[in-house]
Design an enzyme around this catalytic site. Sequence first.
Site, PDB file in Angstrom:
ATOM      1  N   ARG A  35       7.714  12.811  -3.233  1.00  0.00           N
ATOM      2  CA  ARG A  35       7.939  14.260  -3.281  1.00  0.00           C
ATOM      3  C   ARG A  35       7.860  14.863  -1.875  1.00  0.00           C
ATOM      4  O   ARG A  35       8.690  15.695  -1.498  1.00  0.00           O
ATOM      5  CB  ARG A  35       6.915  14.934  -4.210  1.00  0.00           C
ATOM      6  CG  ARG A  35       7.193  14.690  -5.682  1.00  0.00           C
ATOM      7  CD  ARG A  35       6.241  15.437  -6.597  1.00  0.00           C
ATOM      8  NE  ARG A  35       6.779  15.432  -7.955  1.00  0.00           N
ATOM      9  CZ  ARG A  35       7.608  16.331  -8.450  1.00  0.00           C
ATOM     10  NH1 ARG A  35       7.970  17.360  -7.681  1.00  0.00           N
ATOM     11  NH2 ARG A  35       8.071  16.239  -9.667  1.00  0.00           N
ATOM     12  N   SER A  54      12.761   5.448 -11.695  1.00  0.00           N
ATOM     13  CA  SER A  54      11.403   5.205 -12.129  1.00  0.00           C
ATOM     14  C   SER A  54      11.460   4.269 -13.327  1.00  0.00           C
ATOM     15  O   SER A  54      12.512   4.132 -13.974  1.00  0.00           O
ATOM     16  CB  SER A  54      10.719   6.519 -12.518  1.00  0.00           C
ATOM     17  OG  SER A  54       9.463   6.288 -13.136  1.00  0.00           O
ATOM     18  N   ARG A  55      10.345   3.637 -13.647  1.00  0.00           N
ATOM     19  CA  ARG A  55      10.292   2.856 -14.882  1.00  0.00           C
ATOM     20  C   ARG A  55      10.343   3.771 -16.094  1.00  0.00           C
ATOM     21  O   ARG A  55      10.627   3.331 -17.205  1.00  0.00           O
ATOM     22  CB  ARG A  55       9.027   2.006 -14.900  1.00  0.00           C
ATOM     23  CG  ARG A  55       9.034   0.875 -13.881  1.00  0.00           C
ATOM     24  CD  ARG A  55       7.698   0.170 -13.836  1.00  0.00           C
ATOM     25  NE  ARG A  55       6.633   1.072 -13.406  1.00  0.00           N
ATOM     26  CZ  ARG A  55       5.357   0.729 -13.301  1.00  0.00           C
ATOM     27  NH1 ARG A  55       4.985  -0.499 -13.604  1.00  0.00           N
ATOM     28  NH2 ARG A  55       4.453   1.609 -12.896  1.00  0.00           N
ATOM     29  N   TYR A  76      14.985   0.330 -11.586  1.00  0.00           N
ATOM     30  CA  TYR A  76      15.275   0.207 -10.161  1.00  0.00           C
ATOM     31  C   TYR A  76      16.576  -0.560  -9.922  1.00  0.00           C
ATOM     32  O   TYR A  76      17.278  -0.312  -8.938  1.00  0.00           O
ATOM     33  CB  TYR A  76      14.114  -0.473  -9.448  1.00  0.00           C
ATOM     34  CG  TYR A  76      12.786   0.229  -9.658  1.00  0.00           C
ATOM     35  CD1 TYR A  76      12.687   1.612  -9.552  1.00  0.00           C
ATOM     36  CD2 TYR A  76      11.639  -0.485  -9.982  1.00  0.00           C
ATOM     37  CE1 TYR A  76      11.487   2.265  -9.751  1.00  0.00           C
ATOM     38  CE2 TYR A  76      10.424   0.158 -10.181  1.00  0.00           C
ATOM     39  CZ  TYR A  76      10.353   1.532 -10.075  1.00  0.00           C
ATOM     40  OH  TYR A  76       9.154   2.177 -10.277  1.00  0.00           O
ATOM     41  N   LYS A 115       4.432   2.746   4.090  1.00  0.00           N
ATOM     42  CA  LYS A 115       3.309   2.002   4.642  1.00  0.00           C
ATOM     43  C   LYS A 115       2.190   1.995   3.589  1.00  0.00           C
ATOM     44  O   LYS A 115       2.126   2.892   2.741  1.00  0.00           O
ATOM     45  CB  LYS A 115       2.854   2.601   5.966  1.00  0.00           C
ATOM     46  CG  LYS A 115       2.627   4.113   5.972  1.00  0.00           C
ATOM     47  CD  LYS A 115       1.316   4.490   5.367  1.00  0.00           C
ATOM     48  CE  LYS A 115       1.331   5.898   4.852  1.00  0.00           C
ATOM     49  NZ  LYS A 115       0.396   6.065   3.712  1.00  0.00           N
ATOM     50  N   ARG A 183      -4.613   4.243  -8.553  1.00  0.00           N
ATOM     51  CA  ARG A 183      -4.091   3.067  -7.854  1.00  0.00           C
ATOM     52  C   ARG A 183      -5.004   2.629  -6.714  1.00  0.00           C
ATOM     53  O   ARG A 183      -5.057   1.446  -6.362  1.00  0.00           O
ATOM     54  CB  ARG A 183      -2.688   3.348  -7.308  1.00  0.00           C
ATOM     55  CG  ARG A 183      -2.639   4.433  -6.240  1.00  0.00           C
ATOM     56  CD  ARG A 183      -1.257   4.652  -5.668  1.00  0.00           C
ATOM     57  NE  ARG A 183      -1.255   5.730  -4.693  1.00  0.00           N
ATOM     58  CZ  ARG A 183      -1.645   5.596  -3.427  1.00  0.00           C
ATOM     59  NH1 ARG A 183      -2.044   4.416  -2.981  1.00  0.00           N
ATOM     60  NH2 ARG A 183      -1.625   6.621  -2.595  1.00  0.00           N
TER      61      ARG A 183
END
Length: 346
Positions: A35, A54-55, A76, A115, A183
């Site tokens: 975003r 996106s999945r 993807y 990164k 995550r």
Amino acid sequence: MTTAAGLRLPTTRTPDPMEAPVLRWGVIAPGGIARSFVAALQARTRQQVVAVASRSTDRAESFARDFGVPAAYGSYEELVADPEVDVVYVASPHSEHAAHALLALGAGKPVLVEKAFTRNAAEARAVFEAAGGRGLFAMEAMWTRFLPHLDVVRQCLEKGLLGEVHMVAADHGQLLHPDGPQRLSDPALAGGALLDLGVYPLSFASMVLGTLTDVTATGSLTGLGVDAQESVVVRNEHGAIGLVGSSMVASTPTTASIAGTIARLELATPFFAQSTLRLVGPDDEVLDVLEPSDREHGLHFEAAEAARCIAAGATESPLMPWSETVAVMAAMDSVRRQLGVTFPGE
């Protein structure tokens, strides 16, 4: 003996991102960093974001609506097969970077990969080997390297304005655990402070010092086995030292400095974004100051660099070459070994 009297900061050479050749971008994984990336492109460049994947189809479509992106995909594979996409921006979790970069390269698309570039140096080498074999551009999205004030830093080092550099210091700590993004806590997603936050000060030290001959680390882990924080001392072949730290359990100043025999540079918080740069003499006199013209955005500079390189037929950028990404990944591998952090599947 050379003195600091009369020293001034050079003028930035960073090209205007608005003048970069226009490419059509596809975005893999529409999370928070994606975003910010797309917002910066739309506000500060002429680049076109034409597809997102996106999945979750619903998530892709929501992102597409928010940013006026024409195509939204639930896989993807569909995005990298889209002939309207010139270049792919990979913004998935660290654990997926290598696979998604290889997917795009396999479809003939150049890539800009968030990164930290991959989980480890071996994965980074594999991505670059694939890019080189196909003659395609690939670059780590270490956006700090492309900002105007970092070009001024590079010029100071190239011209020897600081004298012989003896010490670099940089830190990056944000209070992101345990109540931040999931995550960061998950070993399966290559979580932890190092790959998300520590990559900034470590990459900065590598840029300044060059080849790192020694990496010594200490730190602490979370209950799930990812790094909560670390302090790292690095050294180059000339004996110059870098002191870097990162934490996701405490907020730190997030500043940086480079100290030489003639003068030093101070990068204000947050040093990795567009921030104030000061040239300071050995007596602490402020000799010159560079204020950023834009503190709102910064990710567009890396996109403009990628667009220029791709349009020129280059496979890598001199500002973030493949060898540098691999070297930083190797340093982070060493830090993780010393802390006892491994990720599933490594």
